[in-house]
Motif scaffolding. Structure first.
Motif, PDB file in Angstrom:
ATOM      1  N   ALA A   1       0.838  -1.206   0.000  1.00  0.00           N
ATOM      2  CA  ALA A   1       0.000   0.000   0.000  1.00  0.00           C
ATOM      3  C   ALA A   1       0.870   1.251   0.000  1.00  0.00           C
ATOM      4  O   ALA A   1       0.589   2.219  -0.715  1.00  0.00           O
ATOM      5  CB  ALA A   1      -0.935  -0.001   1.195  1.00  0.00           C
ATOM      6  N   MET A   2       1.961   1.225   0.779  1.00  0.00           N
ATOM      7  CA  MET A   2       2.837   2.405   0.830  1.00  0.00           C
ATOM      8  C   MET A   2       3.488   2.665  -0.519  1.00  0.00           C
ATOM      9  O   MET A   2       3.597   3.810  -0.960  1.00  0.00           O
ATOM     10  CB  MET A   2       3.906   2.215   1.895  1.00  0.00           C
ATOM     11  N   PHE A   3       3.902   1.569  -1.181  1.00  0.00           N
ATOM     12  CA  PHE A   3       4.521   1.734  -2.493  1.00  0.00           C
ATOM     13  C   PHE A   3       3.523   2.344  -3.475  1.00  0.00           C
ATOM     14  O   PHE A   3       3.846   3.275  -4.223  1.00  0.00           O
ATOM     15  CB  PHE A   3       5.025   0.375  -3.013  1.00  0.00           C
ATOM     16  N   ILE A   4       2.280   1.835  -3.449  1.00  0.00           N
ATOM     17  CA  ILE A   4       1.271   2.379  -4.357  1.00  0.00           C
ATOM     18  C   ILE A   4       0.974   3.835  -4.006  1.00  0.00           C
ATOM     19  O   ILE A   4       0.774   4.681  -4.886  1.00  0.00           O
ATOM     20  CB  ILE A   4      -0.020   1.530  -4.304  1.00  0.00           C
ATOM     21  N   GLY A   5       0.993   4.139  -2.700  1.00  0.00           N
ATOM     22  CA  GLY A   5       0.789   5.523  -2.276  1.00  0.00           C
ATOM     23  C   GLY A   5       1.845   6.442  -2.859  1.00  0.00           C
ATOM     24  O   GLY A   5       1.535   7.506  -3.410  1.00  0.00           O
ATOM     25  N   LEU A   6       3.114   6.009  -2.777  1.00  0.00           N
ATOM     26  CA  LEU A   6       4.212   6.789  -3.353  1.00  0.00           C
ATOM     27  C   LEU A   6       4.069   6.895  -4.860  1.00  0.00           C
ATOM     28  O   LEU A   6       4.265   7.957  -5.446  1.00  0.00           O
ATOM     29  CB  LEU A   6       5.547   6.102  -3.040  1.00  0.00           C
ATOM     30  N   TYR A   7       3.686   5.769  -5.470  1.00  0.00           N
ATOM     31  CA  TYR A   7       3.542   5.720  -6.924  1.00  0.00           C
ATOM     32  C   TYR A   7       2.514   6.739  -7.390  1.00  0.00           C
ATOM     33  O   TYR A   7       2.745   7.512  -8.320  1.00  0.00           O
ATOM     34  CB  TYR A   7       3.102   4.300  -7.317  1.00  0.00           C
ATOM     35  N   MET A   8       1.362   6.780  -6.678  1.00  0.00           N
ATOM     36  CA  MET A   8       0.290   7.663  -7.118  1.00  0.00           C
ATOM     37  C   MET A   8       0.536   9.109  -6.732  1.00  0.00           C
ATOM     38  O   MET A   8      -0.116  10.007  -7.216  1.00  0.00           O
ATOM     39  CB  MET A   8      -1.053   7.194  -6.552  1.00  0.00           C
ATOM     40  N   ARG A   9       1.486   9.325  -5.815  1.00  0.00           N
ATOM     41  CA  ARG A   9       1.746  10.703  -5.426  1.00  0.00           C
ATOM     42  C   ARG A   9       2.916  11.298  -6.196  1.00  0.00           C
ATOM     43  O   ARG A   9       2.834  12.416  -6.691  1.00  0.00           O
ATOM     44  CB  ARG A   9       2.060  10.767  -3.927  1.00  0.00           C
ATOM     45  N   SER A  10       3.989  10.507  -6.322  1.00  0.00           N
ATOM     46  CA  SER A  10       5.203  11.100  -6.894  1.00  0.00           C
ATOM     47  C   SER A  10       5.597  10.530  -8.247  1.00  0.00           C
ATOM     48  O   SER A  10       5.987  11.269  -9.148  1.00  0.00           O
ATOM     49  CB  SER A  10       6.367  10.902  -5.927  1.00  0.00           C
ATOM     50  N   ILE A  11       5.500   9.200  -8.414  1.00  0.00           N
ATOM     51  CA  ILE A  11       6.007   8.621  -9.662  1.00  0.00           C
ATOM     52  C   ILE A  11       5.049   8.916 -10.814  1.00  0.00           C
ATOM     53  O   ILE A  11       5.454   9.430 -11.855  1.00  0.00           O
ATOM     54  CB  ILE A  11       6.216   7.100  -9.491  1.00  0.00           C
ATOM     55  N   ARG A  12       3.773   8.563 -10.627  1.00  0.00           N
ATOM     56  CA  ARG A  12       2.777   8.866 -11.660  1.00  0.00           C
ATOM     57  C   ARG A  12       1.578   9.494 -10.959  1.00  0.00           C
ATOM     58  O   ARG A  12       0.596   8.799 -10.657  1.00  0.00           O
ATOM     59  CB  ARG A  12       2.342   7.576 -12.365  1.00  0.00           C
ATOM     60  N   PRO A  13       1.622  10.790 -10.672  1.00  0.00           N
ATOM     61  CA  PRO A  13       0.587  11.397  -9.837  1.00  0.00           C
ATOM     62  C   PRO A  13      -0.820  11.192 -10.406  1.00  0.00           C
ATOM     63  O   PRO A  13      -1.059  11.453 -11.588  1.00  0.00           O
ATOM     64  CB  PRO A  13       0.947  12.883  -9.827  1.00  0.00           C
ATOM     65  N   GLY A  14      -1.696  10.712  -9.555  1.00  0.00           N
ATOM     66  CA  GLY A  14      -3.110  10.647  -9.915  1.00  0.00           C
ATOM     67  C   GLY A  14      -3.500   9.584 -10.917  1.00  0.00           C
ATOM     68  O   GLY A  14      -4.638   9.548 -11.347  1.00  0.00           O
ATOM     69  N   ARG A  15      -2.559   8.682 -11.278  1.00  0.00           N
ATOM     70  CA  ARG A  15      -2.941   7.598 -12.210  1.00  0.00           C
ATOM     71  C   ARG A  15      -3.559   6.470 -11.382  1.00  0.00           C
ATOM     72  O   ARG A  15      -2.886   5.500 -11.039  1.00  0.00           O
ATOM     73  CB  ARG A  15      -1.731   7.077 -12.972  1.00  0.00           C
ATOM     74  N   VAL A  16      -4.839   6.653 -11.072  1.00  0.00           N
ATOM     75  CA  VAL A  16      -5.494   5.774 -10.114  1.00  0.00           C
ATOM     76  C   VAL A  16      -5.638   4.350 -10.646  1.00  0.00           C
ATOM     77  O   VAL A  16      -5.314   3.381  -9.960  1.00  0.00           O
ATOM     78  CB  VAL A  16      -6.874   6.355  -9.747  1.00  0.00           C
ATOM     79  N   LEU A  17      -6.118   4.223 -11.877  1.00  0.00           N
ATOM     80  CA  LEU A  17      -6.371   2.885 -12.427  1.00  0.00           C
ATOM     81  C   LEU A  17      -5.084   2.090 -12.547  1.00  0.00           C
ATOM     82  O   LEU A  17      -5.000   0.933 -12.154  1.00  0.00           O
ATOM     83  CB  LEU A  17      -7.034   2.994 -13.792  1.00  0.00           C
ATOM     84  N   GLU A  18      -4.064   2.771 -13.090  1.00  0.00           N
ATOM     85  CA  GLU A  18      -2.756   2.153 -13.271  1.00  0.00           C
ATOM     86  C   GLU A  18      -2.191   1.684 -11.921  1.00  0.00           C
ATOM     87  O   GLU A  18      -1.797   0.521 -11.767  1.00  0.00           O
ATOM     88  CB  GLU A  18      -1.862   3.246 -13.833  1.00  0.00           C
ATOM     89  N   GLY A  19      -2.208   2.587 -10.945  1.00  0.00           N
ATOM     90  CA  GLY A  19      -1.667   2.270  -9.627  1.00  0.00           C
ATOM     91  C   GLY A  19      -2.425   1.126  -8.962  1.00  0.00           C
ATOM     92  O   GLY A  19      -1.833   0.217  -8.386  1.00  0.00           O
ATOM     93  N   SER A  20      -3.767   1.159  -9.074  1.00  0.00           N
ATOM     94  CA  SER A  20      -4.570   0.124  -8.429  1.00  0.00           C
ATOM     95  C   SER A  20      -4.310  -1.240  -9.051  1.00  0.00           C
ATOM     96  O   SER A  20      -4.192  -2.246  -8.354  1.00  0.00           O
ATOM     97  CB  SER A  20      -6.054   0.453  -8.538  1.00  0.00           C
ATOM     98  N   LEU A  21      -4.211  -1.257 -10.387  1.00  0.00           N
ATOM     99  CA  LEU A  21      -3.972  -2.523 -11.082  1.00  0.00           C
ATOM    100  C   LEU A  21      -2.642  -3.130 -10.622  1.00  0.00           C
ATOM    101  O   LEU A  21      -2.548  -4.316 -10.292  1.00  0.00           O
ATOM    102  CB  LEU A  21      -3.967  -2.282 -12.587  1.00  0.00           C
ATOM    103  N   LEU A  22      -1.622  -2.276 -10.573  1.00  0.00           N
ATOM    104  CA  LEU A  22      -0.303  -2.709 -10.114  1.00  0.00           C
ATOM    105  C   LEU A  22      -0.391  -3.263  -8.684  1.00  0.00           C
ATOM    106  O   LEU A  22       0.152  -4.325  -8.362  1.00  0.00           O
ATOM    107  CB  LEU A  22       0.636  -1.506 -10.161  1.00  0.00           C
ATOM    108  N   GLY A  23      -1.136  -2.533  -7.835  1.00  0.00           N
ATOM    109  CA  GLY A  23      -1.275  -2.949  -6.438  1.00  0.00           C
ATOM    110  C   GLY A  23      -1.963  -4.287  -6.307  1.00  0.00           C
ATOM    111  O   GLY A  23      -1.544  -5.137  -5.514  1.00  0.00           O
TER     112      GLY A  23
END
Lengths: 66, 561
Positions: free
Chosen positions: B200-222
Motif C-alpha cells: 500500500a505504501m509503495f502504491i501511495g508513493l507511486y500515485m503521489r510522486s512517480i505517476r501522480p493521480g494515475r489511479v487505475l494504473e496504480g490500483s492494477l499494479l497494487g
C-alpha cells in the motif's frame, strides 16, 4: 458488420470513460475542463498539487462505514 | 401482456423461494433459493415500496436543483453521473461488516439471519439510507451532525456526536480482534497481511510522486502485487526459519495492530490509507462478483439447519439469545446507523438529480444487503461441525483437537479431529480449531466454493486470498475510523481549548490519536487479560472469554465475582 464494430467501439469507449470516472482516474482532466469553462484565465493547479488537495479533502471527514 | 405478468411473476417466485427457505426442515435446501428470494424481494421493494416512498412521502422533485448543481465548485460539489455516485456510495457503505456479521449470526441457523437481512434491509436499512440522503440533499448537503444541531439544538447535536464516537470505538475494537484471530499462529496469513502494508505504501508513493493521480494504473499494479503476496506467503510458510518468525501469538499480534493503528492515524493519508482504500475497493468488487457467479453456477447445498438450539443464548460463538443478538450481530447488511453519516454530507454533494436518490440510497443498500446474504450462504455451505469447530473459542470447547471435536459432536454437529486436520492441511494452516471472529470461517467457505470451480489444488491460495481480502478491508475501516474519531475528538476538545482543535497541530494530533488507541487497549485487555474485564465492562462486545471455564456471558453490567 461495420455497424456492429462501430457499436462495440462506442460501447467500449463509454465503459472505459465510466470506469475512469468511477475510479477518479480522470479527475484532473475534469478539473481542467471545469476551470476552463467557469474560471477562464485563472491559474490552475498542476497534476500533483491537484491530487494532493483531493486526497486531503476526501479524508477530512467521515468517508466510510464498516 | 408479458409486461403485465412480470411483477406478479417476480412476487410469486420470491414468495416461493422465501417459503422454501422458511419451511424446509430436515432436508437440505439449495443456496440458489437464498439468492432468488433476496433478488425478488429487493427488486419488488425497489420497484414499489421505494418508488412509493420517493413519490408520496419524500415527494422527490426531479426539476429541483440539487446542492451539487447550485453550489458546483468543481471539486467538493459536482453533479456526477449517477452510476459513478452509486459506485462511490456503495464503496463507502460496504466494508467487512456485511461479511463478518452474517457469518457469526449463522450460529442460530440460517433462517433468523437470512430473514433479518432481507426484511431489515428492505424495510429498514434501505429506507434509512434513502431518507437521510434526501434530507441532506434538501439541506445543502449538510452532515448528520450539522443537521442534528440545527434541528435538535446543541445538546442533541452533542449527543449524536458522542453516540457516533462510541459506536466507532466498539467497531474498531471488534474488527481489530477479527484480524488478530485470523493471523494468530498462522505464518502464511501474518506474512501476507504484513506484506499488504509496504505494498500500500509503495502504491501511495507511486500515485503521489512517480505517476501522480494515475489511479487505475496504480490500483492494477497494487492488486497484482497483493496476489503475489498471497503466493509469497505460501513460500514463507514452507520455509522453516521464516515461518517461525511470522508465527506469533494473539497478544503480540494485538499489540502490533494497536501500534499500527496509532501509526496509521498520524501518518499522512496518501501514504497508507488512500492507496489501500483504492486496493480494497477493487478487491471488494472483484471478490463479490466472483462469489455471486460461483454461488449461482455451483448452486451449493446449505448444510446448516434452519434453527439451532443456540437461539436460547447458549451458543459457543457469542453468548446471547436470538433476540436481540441476531439484530446486533448483523448491523451492516440489514440496517446500520453509520450509513446515515455517509448518506449525509458526502454523497449528496455529487447528486445530479433528486430522481437518483432512490437508486443510490435504496439501491446501494439493497446491494449491500445482497452481499450479506452471500456471506450467510458461504457460512452455511460449510458442514455445521466445521463451522462450529472454527468459530468456537478454546475456552468453550477445550484446547485439544480431540476434546474440541468430541464437545462439538455432543451438540449434534458431528465432526472428527482427523477431518479438521485434513481441512487445515488443505487450507495451508496448522489448525483451524478456535479461529474465532468470523473471518477464517468465511475464508474456508469462500475457498471451498471457489475450490469447486477452480479445483481443490488451489484451496490454500483461495483461503489466504480471502484472509488477505478481509484484512485489507478491516484495516482500512480501522484506519478511517481511528482518523475520523481523531477529528471528532479534536472538534470536541477544540471547544475547550481552541489550539487542540487545529487538525494540523502535531501535539494535538498525537495526543488525540493516542487517546483513541488507549480506548482500543481496553478491549484488547478485556480479551487477553480476563481480570480487567470486570473493571471495564462494555455493552455489546460479548465474545466469550478464552479462559472462561464457565459459560458465563459478559453483559453490559458488572458480574458478581
Amino acid at each position: 458488420m461495420p455497424e456492429i464494430l462501430a457499436w462495440i467501439h462506442r460501447k467500449w469507449l463509454s465503459s472505459w470513460a465510466l470506469l475512469r470516472q468511477v475510479s477518479g482516474d480522470d479527475a484532473y482532466d475534469r478539473y481542467l475542463a471545469h476551470q476552463a469553462s467557469c474560471h477562464p484565465g485563472q491559474p490552475v493547479l498542476n497534476r500533483k498539487e491537484f491530487f494532493q488537495r483531493r486526497l486531503t479533502r476526501k479524508w477530512q471527514g467521515i468517508s466510510r462505514c464498516c | 401482456m408479458l409486461k403485465k405478468l412480470l411483477w406478479p411473476g417476480v412476487a410469486v417466485l420470491g414468495a416461493l423461494a422465501l417459503s422454501t427457505i422458511a419451511l424446509a426442515r430436515g432436508e437440505s435446501i439449495n443456496a440458489l433459493w437464498f439468492v432468488t428470494a433476496a433478488v425478488c424481494c429487493y427488486s419488488l421493494a425497489y420497484r414499489f415500496y421505494a418508488a412509493w416512498i420517493a413519490a408520496k412521502v419524500l415527494t422527490i422533485d426531479a426539476s429541483r436543483a440539487t446542492p451539487a448543481e447550485r453550489l458546483n465548485n468543481g471539486h467538493d460539489f459536482m453533479p456526477t453521473n449517477k452510476w459513478v455516485v452509486f459506485g462511490h456510495h456503495f464503496a463507502a457503505i460496504a466494508g467487512p461488516g456485511p461479511l463478518v456479521g452474517p457469518t457469526l449470526a449463522a450460529q442460530f441457523g440460517y433462517l433468523p439471519g437470512t430473514l433479518w437481512i432481507i426484511i431489515g434491509g428492505v424495510l429498514g436499512g434501505c429506507v434509512q439510507d434513502m431518507v437521510i440522503l434526501f434530507c441532506s440533499t434538501r439541506r445543502d448537503a449538510k452532515s448528520l451532525g450539522q443537521m442534528a444541531r440545527d434541528e435538535l439544538g446543541p445538546i442533541g447535536g452533542a449527543a449524536a456526536l458522542t453516540g457516533t464516537i462510541t459506536i466507532m470505538i466498539i467497531l474498531i475494537a471488534v474488527l481489530g480482534l477479527v484480524v488478530v484471530n485470523a493471523m494468530k499462529h498462522s505464518p502464511w496469513a501474518t506474512a501476507t497481511v504484513g506484506a499488504t502494508l509496504p505494498i500500500a505504501m509503495f502504491i501511495g508513493l507511486y500515485m503521489r510522486s512517480i505517476r501522480p493521480g494515475r489511479v487505475l494504473e496504480g490500483s492494477l499494479l497494487g492488486v497484482v502485487l497483493l496476489l503475489l503476496a498471497v503466493a509469497g506467503g505460501g513460500w514463507i510458510d514452507g520455509s522453516e526459519t521464516l515461518s517461525n518468525f511470522f508465527d506469533r501469538d494473539g497478544l503480540t499480534l494485538a499489540w502490533l495492530v494497536i501500534a499500527y493503528g496509532f501509526a496509521a492515524a498520524i501518518l499522512p493519508v496518501w501514504l497508507l490509507l488512500a492507496p489501500r482504500d483504492y486496493l480494497s475497493t477493487f478487491l471488494k468488487l472483484g471478490t463479490i462478483v466472483l462469489l455471486a457467479i460461483a454461488i449461482v453456477w455451483l448452486r451449493p447445498a446449505i448444510k446448516m439447519p434452519a434453527l439451532t438450539t443456540f437461539i436460547d443464548g447458549t451458543g459457543p460463538i457469542f453468548g446471547g439469545s436470538l433476540f436481540p443478538f441476531v439484530f446486533i450481530t448483523i448491523a451492516c447488511g440489514a440496517i446500520s446507523g453509520f450509513h446515515a453519516l455517509i448518506s449525509s454530507g458526502t454523497t449528496p454533494k455529487l447528486l445530479a438529480n433528486e430522481r437518483d436518490i432512490r437508486m443510490i440510497g435504496y439501491g446501494g443498500m439493497a446491494l449491500e444487503s445482497f452481499v450479506a446474504v452471500m456471506a450467510m450462504v458461504a457460512a452455511c455451505v460449510l458442514e455445521p461441525g466445521v463451522y462450529f469447530a472454527i468459530n468456537s473459542p478454546a475456552g468453550i470447547v477445550g484446547k485439544e483437537a480431540a476434546e474440541a471435536a468430541a464437545k462439538i459432536s455432543s451438540w449434534g454437529f458431528s465432526i472428527s479431529a482427523e477431518h479438521m486436520q485434513e481441512l487445515a492441511r488443505q487450507m495451508g494452516e496448522s489448525t483451524l480449531f478456535a479461529r474465532t471472529g468470523g473471518a477464517p470461517s468465511l475464508a474456508v467457505g469462500m475457498a471451498s466454493i471457489f475450490g469447486r470451480v477452480f479445483g481443490d489444488g488451489l484451496l490454500a491460495l483461495w483461503y489466504h486470498f480471502a484472509i488477505m481480502f478481509e484484512a485489507v478491508f478491516i484495516l482500512t475501516t480501522l484506519d478511517a475510523g481511528t482518523r475520523v474519531g481523531r477529528f471528532m475528538l479534536q472538534d470536541m476538545l477544540g471547544n475547550i481549548w481552541p489550539k487542540l482543535g487545529e487538525t494540523s497541530w502535531t501535539p494535538s494530533v498525537v495526543l488525540t490519536s493516542a487517546d483513541r488507541q488507549r480506548l482500543g487497549l481496553f478491549f484488547v485487555y478485556r480479551r487477553y487479560r480476563p481480570e480487567w474485564r470486570r473493571q471495564y465492562p462494555v455493552a455489546f462486545v460479548r465474545y466469550r472469554q478464552p479462559n472462561a471455564g464457565s459459560n458465563r456471558v459478559i453483559r453490559g453490567h458488572r458480574h458478581p465475582g
